[in-house]
Motif scaffolding. Structure first.
Motif, PDB file in Angstrom:
ATOM      1  N   UNK A 301      36.257 -43.055 -17.780  1.00 21.38           N
ATOM      2  CA  UNK A 301      34.973 -43.209 -16.926  1.00 21.38           C
ATOM      3  C   UNK A 301      35.177 -42.783 -15.748  1.00 21.38           C
ATOM      4  N   UNK A 302      36.354 -43.453 -14.990  1.00 25.38           N
ATOM      5  CA  UNK A 302      36.818 -43.174 -13.475  1.00 25.38           C
ATOM      6  C   UNK A 302      37.089 -41.727 -13.320  1.00 25.38           C
ATOM      7  N   UNK A 303      37.685 -40.943 -14.344  1.00 26.43           N
ATOM      8  CA  UNK A 303      37.936 -39.723 -14.220  1.00 26.43           C
ATOM      9  C   UNK A 303      36.567 -38.861 -14.158  1.00 26.43           C
ATOM     10  N   UNK A 304      35.848 -39.186 -14.923  1.00 28.20           N
ATOM     11  CA  UNK A 304      34.493 -38.269 -15.049  1.00 28.20           C
ATOM     12  C   UNK A 304      33.551 -38.776 -13.739  1.00 28.20           C
ATOM     13  N   UNK A 305      33.752 -40.028 -13.154  1.00 25.41           N
ATOM     14  CA  UNK A 305      33.159 -40.264 -12.000  1.00 25.41           C
ATOM     15  C   UNK A 305      33.765 -39.476 -10.624  1.00 25.41           C
ATOM     16  N   UNK A 306      35.086 -39.371 -10.794  1.00 24.71           N
ATOM     17  CA  UNK A 306      35.750 -38.628  -9.639  1.00 24.71           C
ATOM     18  C   UNK A 306      35.622 -37.007  -9.757  1.00 24.71           C
ATOM     19  N   UNK A 307      35.367 -36.545 -11.107  1.00 21.86           N
ATOM     20  CA  UNK A 307      35.290 -35.181 -11.358  1.00 21.86           C
ATOM     21  C   UNK A 307      33.874 -34.748 -11.054  1.00 21.86           C
ATOM     22  N   UNK A 308      32.794 -35.772 -11.178  1.00 19.27           N
ATOM     23  CA  UNK A 308      31.470 -35.299 -10.719  1.00 19.27           C
ATOM     24  C   UNK A 308      31.378 -35.349  -9.236  1.00 19.27           C
ATOM     25  N   UNK A 309      32.083 -36.249  -8.511  1.00 16.18           N
ATOM     26  CA  UNK A 309      32.107 -36.402  -7.165  1.00 16.18           C
ATOM     27  C   UNK A 309      32.594 -35.151  -6.626  1.00 16.18           C
ATOM     28  N   UNK A 310      33.739 -34.645  -7.162  1.00 18.14           N
ATOM     29  CA  UNK A 310      34.475 -33.380  -6.674  1.00 18.14           C
ATOM     30  C   UNK A 310      33.510 -32.339  -6.857  1.00 18.14           C
ATOM     31  N   UNK A 311      32.801 -32.145  -8.206  1.00 17.03           N
ATOM     32  CA  UNK A 311      32.187 -30.790  -8.218  1.00 17.03           C
ATOM     33  C   UNK A 311      30.997 -30.880  -7.612  1.00 17.03           C
ATOM     34  N   UNK A 312      30.275 -32.249  -7.187  1.00 15.95           N
ATOM     35  CA  UNK A 312      29.353 -32.010  -6.364  1.00 15.95           C
ATOM     36  C   UNK A 312      29.554 -31.586  -5.021  1.00 15.95           C
ATOM     37  N   UNK A 313      30.821 -31.773  -4.398  1.00 18.28           N
ATOM     38  CA  UNK A 313      30.936 -31.571  -3.146  1.00 18.28           C
ATOM     39  C   UNK A 313      30.718 -30.023  -2.887  1.00 18.28           C
ATOM     40  N   UNK A 314      31.118 -29.347  -3.635  1.00 18.11           N
ATOM     41  CA  UNK A 314      30.977 -27.564  -3.494  1.00 18.11           C
ATOM     42  C   UNK A 314      29.790 -27.142  -3.994  1.00 18.11           C
ATOM     43  N   UNK A 315      29.270 -26.328  -3.192  1.00 17.77           N
ATOM     44  CA  UNK A 315      27.853 -25.523  -3.739  1.00 17.77           C
ATOM     45  C   UNK A 315      28.338 -23.985  -3.675  1.00 17.77           C
TER      46      UNK A 315
END
Length: 691
Positions: A301-315
């Motif tokens: 769950x922590x990994x998925x949250x961090x992955x979502x945050x990283x993916x959301x940082x780039x457009x």
């Protein structure tokens, strides 16, 4: 199993009787022991305490675990012994209510086949039996003092086993004592140890091996983590070749698997005790499996949250796709590749990563191969069907389709781990990563398209180049707002007039976005048409105001118009009209800076406007600086750049070319704050370049 109709007691005045009903929870065995201990103390039968505590614990614990109903505990003591009856209220076939867990032993009597609980009762009790009632079932045992026992087995002394009233069997010299059994049952893991299982398993194995006289033993465990089978505990020597070993599987759930192995001589108690140990160890192994699974799921769950945050940082589309394999490798696979689908439905390798970078060229080569049996063919099938697809040799793994908002964007291919295959939790996490990655890629694509449209629309509202006119210098700088997907309302233009002069236009439409861009284009085109028809500037401004006022919508516009033409000698005459716009800055060639012009009414707010005319003469080297409020309202915290700071920044630039003046003022305004511009910045410089 044969069962007596009920427990036998001597009766009389010396009897001590206690009856209590207890709930079916983990505290019941302790309460039952306390009840039996109090009766033993009253009857002065403390010599039977060890055996009575052990058997009471077994019957009450197993009744709680298997019957799951309230329990009636009856304790009857007399001068020669004690009788304990544990009754439950579970309905159903007798076989479902047998105490204990069955084992597959074939060389011991019927009692041991019925389960370890009755085996202990049969070993230590003077007599025991089962009573069947319409409301449930009761199991009882009788313990007699050794010197009062008549033909029955004495407490703690191996004797003839009656199997609940059955035929006696021969005594076993290796039968365990009550103290040894109590120690075995009371052995628990150290709650403060970082990994208590090895020590706990070793302690259990040692006690069981000593009780059955085993020469050696080992507990093996495979946690399903790719490490293979490991030795959890070992006792004594290695088994000699040819020895017949006693093997009992551990009752654990996947991915755990294990086995207990004893090098022990066959006896009636060897297998039941081994099964008892395996059960106790399996319980704690299951706790360990669940604990590790819980920790692992929390980590996922922590990994998925961090992955979502990283993916959301780039457009950025390319950066987002390059980030996905970096998130997957090596945590979720040995290699990972992202393929995207083009407008013709063909897959294109967008990004790939491998745990061993030296293998990356080979991975690219295999992924780009085409053909009916290629990896790309299976990827196309996964993308077309929208389902998970296994990948065979040479790149073992599986492909997950990338789907966002119902659109199939491509595939996420992941190679298997080097040591083990993906477990269900990892597959679920990878599917979640694929969903989040697809959404991030789609968001980046939408953002890129909006940015392209905004850039194209913005460019259409600005002149591609400024005209080159002999004796007149034009220069402009434009900085869009930090949100590069919105079209700003600032614009500028330089238009030729029918009388040979040039018209300099700079304006700012309120708001941003498509609506502001629509108004900007309208104002720009109306002015071009009107001045092209030879309309005077005051009339042109009035027509624009009329158009915006009738249009409504709350949009308004500020404008600065300057008609530039030859004057006396080398001078340039500038006819300046301001419609709610900031006054321009005049930079004389000799130095200094001052504001010129007279303010007027913004366009689109009132049905009529005032736009006074100001005439400015530009000597050679003089410059006139026009700007929008994106310059003066640039913020640094609560501080504004302001018009005074703009004038002071422009003063040292007197005498420089129009290009230098515009570039320096743009740099000064941008450098005023570390934040991205909140509003568009437009600067237009008009200079007399006559020699």
């Amino acid at each position: 199993m044969s069962a007596e109709t009920g427990p036998a007691t001597t009766g009389g005045r010396d009897e001590h009787v206690r009856r209590v009903r207890l709930p079916a929870d983990r505290r019941t065995p302790a309460a039952a022991r306390a009840l039996v201990r109090s009766v033993l103390t009253e009857a002065r039968l403390d010599g039977l305490a060890n055996e009575a505590m052990l058997l009471t614990t077994e019957l009450s614990t197993n009744a709680v675990e298997h019957a799951r109903t309230e329990l009636d505990i009856e304790v009857v003591a007399d001068p020669v012994g004690i009788t304990v009856t544990v009754s439950d209220f579970a309905a159903g076939p007798v076989e479902e209510l047998i105490v204990g867990v069955r084992n597959d032993a074939t060389n011991i009597d019927e009692v041991s086949e019925r389960g370890r609980g009755l085996l202990l009762v049969d070993h230590f009790a003077s007599r025991w039996g089962t009573t069947y009632l319409p409301t449930g079932k009761g199991v009882w045992f009788r313990l007699d003092l050794p010197d009062r026992a008549t033909g029955d087995r004495g407490a703690g002394t191996p004797g003839a086993a009656t199997a609940g009233g059955g035929t006696p069997t021969a005594p076993e010299s290796s039968a365990p004592s009550a103290g040894a059994m109590s120690e075995l049952m009371q052995t628990t893991p150290d709650p403060y140890a970082e990994d208590p299982l090895p020590d706990f398993a070793t302690s259990l194995l040692t006690r069981v091996a000593e009780m059955v006289g085993a020469a050696g033993g080992v507990v093996r465990l495979d946690r399903g983590d790719g490490q293979g089978t490991q030795v959890l505990a070992r006792y004594g020597r290695q088994p000699r070749p040819g020895n017949e070993l006693l093997r009992v599987p551990l009752a654990v759930h996947r991915p755990y698997a294990g086995e207990l192995e004893l090098d022990a001589a066959p006896s009636a108690y060897a297998r039941p005790l081994a099964v008892l140990m395996a059960e106790r160890l399996s319980l704690h192994l299951e706790n360990d499996r669940l604990r590790r699974a819980d920790v692992r799921r929390q980590a996922w769950l922590t990994f998925l949250a961090e992955a979502s945050e990283l993916l959301a940082q780039s457009l950025d589309v390319e950066l987002t796709m390059a980030l996905v394999p970096q998130l997957v490798v090596p945590r979720l696979g040995q290699w990972c590749a992202v393929h995207t689908t083009d407008e013709w439905g063909r897959l294109r390798l967008a990004a790939a990563s491998h745990a061993d970078e030296s293998v990356l060229p080979q991975l690219h080569q295999v992924l780009e191969e085409t053909g009916p049996d290629s990896v790309q063919a299976r990827l196309r099938e996964a993308s077309r069907n929208g389902t998970q697809m296994p990948l065979g040799a040479p790149m073992e793994g599986f492909a997950v389709p990338l789907i966002a908002r119902g659109q199939r964007l491509g595939t996420l291919a992941v190679g298997r781990h080097q040591r083990h295959r993906h477990d269900p939790d990892e597959v679920a996490v990878l599917e979640d990563v694929a969903r989040r990655s697809a959404l991030a890629i789609e968001n980046a694509r939408i953002h890129a398209e909006r940015r392209r449209v905004a850039h194209t629309l913005q460019q259409s509202l600005l002149p591609p180049v400024l005209p080159v006119v002999e004796g007149i210098g034009f220069a402009a700088e434009y900085v869009p707002t930090g949100g590069d997907v919105d079209v700003g309302g600032d614009f500028y233009d330089v238009v030729p007039l029918p009388d040979g002069r040039w018209l300099v236009v700079i304006g700012d439409v309120s708001g941003k976005g498509v609506q502001a861009a629509t108004v900007t284009g309208l104002v720009r085109d109306v002015i071009r048409v009107l001045v092209g028809d030879g309309k005077p500037l005051p009339e042109a401004l009035a027509r624009v105001n009329e158009t915006l006022f009738e249009r409504g919508g709350g949009r308004y516009c500020t404008l600065a118009l300057a008609a530039v033409g030859p004057g006396d000698g080398n001078q340039l005459d500038v006819s300046l009209h301001l419609a709610g716009h900031d006054r321009p800055v005049l930079l004389p060639a000799g130095g200094g800076a001052r504001f010129v012009g007279t303010g007027g009414t913004a366009l689109g707010l009132l049905d009529s406007i005032a736009s006074p005319t100001a005439v400015v003469a530009l000597d050679p080297g003089d410059a006139l600086v026009f700007y929008t409020d994106g310059v003066t309202e640039r913020r640094r915290g609560r501080e504004l750049f302001g018009t005074e700071r703009l004038r002071d920044a422009a003063a040292p630039l007197a005498g420089y070319s129009a290009d230098v003046i515009a570039a320096r003022l743009r740099s000064t305004a941008i450098g005023f704050s570390a934040e991205a511009p909140r509003d568009d910045i437009a600067i237009l410089v008009l200079r007399n370049d006559a020699a």
